[in-house]
Scaffold this motif. Structure first.
Motif, mmCIF file in Angstrom:
data_model
loop_
_atom_site.group_PDB
_atom_site.id
_atom_site.type_symbol
_atom_site.label_atom_id
_atom_site.label_comp_id
_atom_site.label_asym_id
_atom_site.label_seq_id
_atom_site.Cartn_x
_atom_site.Cartn_y
_atom_site.Cartn_z
ATOM 1 N N GLU A 188 -6.158 100.971 3.507
ATOM 2 C CA GLU A 188 -5.186 101.846 2.857
ATOM 3 C C GLU A 188 -3.904 101.801 3.670
ATOM 4 N N ARG A 189 -2.777 101.663 2.999
ATOM 5 C CA ARG A 189 -1.506 101.507 3.697
ATOM 6 C C ARG A 189 -0.759 102.829 3.766
ATOM 7 N N VAL A 190 -0.245 103.126 4.951
ATOM 8 C CA VAL A 190 0.550 104.322 5.174
ATOM 9 C C VAL A 190 1.839 103.905 5.876
ATOM 10 N N TYR A 191 2.958 104.300 5.301
ATOM 11 C CA TYR A 191 4.271 103.956 5.846
ATOM 12 C C TYR A 191 4.688 104.999 6.876
ATOM 13 N N LEU A 192 5.106 104.538 8.058
ATOM 14 C CA LEU A 192 5.557 105.433 9.126
ATOM 15 C C LEU A 192 7.070 105.584 9.053
ATOM 16 N N SER A 193 7.523 106.791 8.744
ATOM 17 C CA SER A 193 8.953 107.008 8.540
ATOM 18 C C SER A 193 9.732 107.176 9.837
ATOM 19 N N ASP A 194 9.028 107.345 10.966
ATOM 20 C CA ASP A 194 9.709 107.637 12.224
ATOM 21 C C ASP A 194 10.508 106.462 12.782
ATOM 22 N N VAL A 195 10.135 105.239 12.427
ATOM 23 C CA VAL A 195 10.837 104.068 12.941
ATOM 24 C C VAL A 195 12.106 103.894 12.117
ATOM 25 N N GLU A 196 13.071 104.757 12.373
ATOM 26 C CA GLU A 196 14.230 104.827 11.487
ATOM 27 C C GLU A 196 15.455 105.281 12.260
ATOM 28 N N ILE A 197 16.341 104.361 12.538
ATOM 29 C CA ILE A 197 17.543 104.687 13.304
ATOM 30 C C ILE A 197 18.531 105.493 12.469
ATOM 31 N N HIS A 198 18.425 105.439 11.128
ATOM 32 C CA HIS A 198 19.349 106.189 10.278
ATOM 33 C C HIS A 198 18.910 107.635 10.071
ATOM 34 N N ARG A 199 17.663 107.944 10.400
ATOM 35 C CA ARG A 199 17.149 109.273 10.101
ATOM 36 C C ARG A 199 17.781 110.338 10.979
ATOM 37 N N GLN A 200 17.757 111.576 10.491
ATOM 38 C CA GLN A 200 18.208 112.700 11.284
ATOM 39 C C GLN A 200 17.169 113.120 12.312
ATOM 40 N N PHE A 202 -0.667 107.185 17.537
ATOM 41 C CA PHE A 202 -1.433 108.278 16.939
ATOM 42 C C PHE A 202 -1.779 107.952 15.494
ATOM 43 N N HIS A 203 -0.799 107.454 14.747
ATOM 44 C CA HIS A 203 -1.066 107.140 13.344
ATOM 45 C C HIS A 203 -1.880 105.860 13.195
ATOM 46 N N ARG A 251 6.912 116.593 16.151
ATOM 47 C CA ARG A 251 5.497 116.524 16.516
ATOM 48 C C ARG A 251 4.606 117.183 15.464
ATOM 49 N N GLN A 252 5.211 117.893 14.518
ATOM 50 C CA GLN A 252 4.458 118.478 13.409
ATOM 51 C C GLN A 252 4.373 117.429 12.307
ATOM 52 N N ARG A 253 3.221 116.806 12.167
ATOM 53 C CA ARG A 253 3.083 115.613 11.344
ATOM 54 C C ARG A 253 2.453 115.915 9.991
ATOM 55 N N VAL A 254 2.805 115.129 8.992
ATOM 56 C CA VAL A 254 2.125 115.200 7.701
ATOM 57 C C VAL A 254 1.879 113.787 7.210
ATOM 58 N N VAL A 255 0.706 113.557 6.674
ATOM 59 C CA VAL A 255 0.376 112.282 6.024
ATOM 60 C C VAL A 255 -0.029 112.588 4.591
ATOM 61 N N THR A 256 0.662 111.995 3.650
ATOM 62 C CA THR A 256 0.391 112.239 2.239
ATOM 63 C C THR A 256 -0.067 110.968 1.556
ATOM 64 N N GLY A 257 -0.694 111.131 0.405
ATOM 65 C CA GLY A 257 -1.146 109.990 -0.371
ATOM 66 C C GLY A 257 0.017 109.267 -1.029
#
Length: 399
Positions: A11-23, A38-39, A389-395
């Motif tokens: 099952e594939r889960v995309y990690l949004s943290d690797v993002e230089i444009h993010r706030q 961790f993920h 550090r407050q993480r959420v993983v969604t489908g």
């Protein structure tokens, strides 16, 4: 003991943290490493976008020691990339070297060296996940339009005029590039009054673009998303607890320890039957299917105990500071499985109830994809290090 055949289909889960444009802030490469790994522990296949893998300096430092000069971090993600535990989503089947060259021509920020792109190609080519750039570009543009339209609706005066100007620009661009929007923002700021309303409105535009950028790739790939969490768990008044374990060792949520653990330990961890069963059951939950609660409780207990032993083995003779943290840790981890009494939506959580805000513990919620607003995860607000550090993983996105 959880049996070895209880491994999950990928099952594939995309990690949004690797993002230089993010706030979202990345305090350090070690901070990012802890989140990535961790993920990896709790996901079959962790996805990172091609641009993100190229243009995020802290991520590059985790892959190549040449990129880590001046950073106190392990540059050891290569085995996870080479084995396909972490996979790169690549546009239209292009090589990362080709993506890098095109970005250099467009003067994209933080473009890496050609040598780094070639290294990444050698590590990831065999397990790359292709995506259609047109579909992702369309999702990015529609997401920015939607978020700006929501903000315009309640805005007044100079704030509204600024947001409307941004919305007009976004609608006129085909395709819409993040860099093009950034360039427009800089031009607008230079020509504007510089009032507080304009400054705040531009910051809002930038955050909307960042949030849409984060969502567009997993939507196009039909992947789940791992992200910082600004939406809290459902109100306890409407939640029925299906299962709870409160005496688990908390090491696997300790960002400091995760950041110092050798990657070889994580590779060994991914082969543990208890971990495989845990990942499979969390995958079922994300699809709205109730897990096997008794065996899930057994798997969590078994895997947390294995991780405690792994920390001890890894740090016993090689890392005095990490060993001191491990030996001094008296906090316990809680694992819970719950169901919303009104909607029937499922949720699971891993947290350290007694942890203070300034302690380096991760906190995870895994949510059924039917939970309203869960897919948006972080919204468009500014996030601090604690919130990250407050993480959420969604489908996978449905819609």
């Amino acid at each position: 003991m959880v049996e070895s055949h209880a491994r999950s289909a990928s099952e594939r889960v995309y990690l949004s943290d690797v993002e230089i444009h993010r706030q979202s802030p990345i305090a350090s490469a070690a901070d990012l490493r802890a989140r990535v790994l961790f993920h990896v522990l709790l996901t079959d296949t962790l996805l990172v976008g091609d641009s993100q893998s190229l243009n995020t300096p802290p991520f590059r430092a985790l892959v190549s020691s040449r990129e880590a000069v001046g950073r106190a971090v392990r540059s050891d993600l290569a085995p996870l990339l080479g084995s396909g535990r972490i996979r790169i989503a690549c546009r239209d089947g292009q090589s990362l070297a080709a993506v890098r060259d095109a970005q250099e021509l467009r003067q994209v920020e933080h473009v890496p060296s050609a040598a780094y792109a070639e290294l990444m190609d050698s590590l990831t080519r065999a397990h790359a996940v292709p995506y259609g750039l047109d579909a992702v570009s369309a999702a990015f543009k529609s997401g920015v339009v939607r978020l700006l339209e929501e903000q315009v609706h309640n805005a007044r005066g100079e704030t509204r005029r600024t947001l409307e100007a941004a919305l007009e620009f976004v609608r006129s661009e085909e395709p819409l590039y993040f860099k093009s929007l950034r360039d427009w923002e800089e031009s607008f700021r230079a020509d504007s009054s510089g009032s507080t309303e304009v400054v705040l409105a531009m910051a809002s535009v930038d955050r909307a673009a960042g949030e849409s950028y984060r969502q567009s790739l997993p939507h196009a790939l039909g992947a789940g998303t791992a992200a910082p969490r600004s939406v809290g768990p459902p109100s306890t008044a409407a939640v029925h607890t299906l299962m709870e374990s409160t005496t688990l060792h908390s090491g696997m949520l300790d960002g400091f320890l995760l950041g110092r653990l050798p990657v070889e330990v994580f590779l060994e961890a991914t082969e543990q039957p208890s971990r495989g069963f845990l990942v499979r059951q969390l995958g079922l939950l994300r699809r709205g299917i109730q897990p096997d609660t008794s065996r899930l409780a057994e798997a969590v207990a078994e895997f947390s105990a294995w991780m405690r032993e792994a920390f001890d083995r890894a740090f016993r003779d090689t890392d005095e500071r990490a060993r001191a943290v491990l030996d001094g840790n008296r906090n316990l981890m809680r694992f819970s499985l719950s169901q919303d009494a009104l909607t029937g939506a499922l949720g699971a959580g891993l947290d350290v109830p007694m942890a203070d805000r300034d302690q380096d513990y991760l906190d995870l919620r895994v949510l059924d994809r039917s939970v309203p607003a869960a897919d948006g995860a972080a919204g468009v607000g500014e996030l601090d290090a604690w919130q990250m550090r407050q993480r959420v993983v969604t489908g996978a996105y449905v819609g």
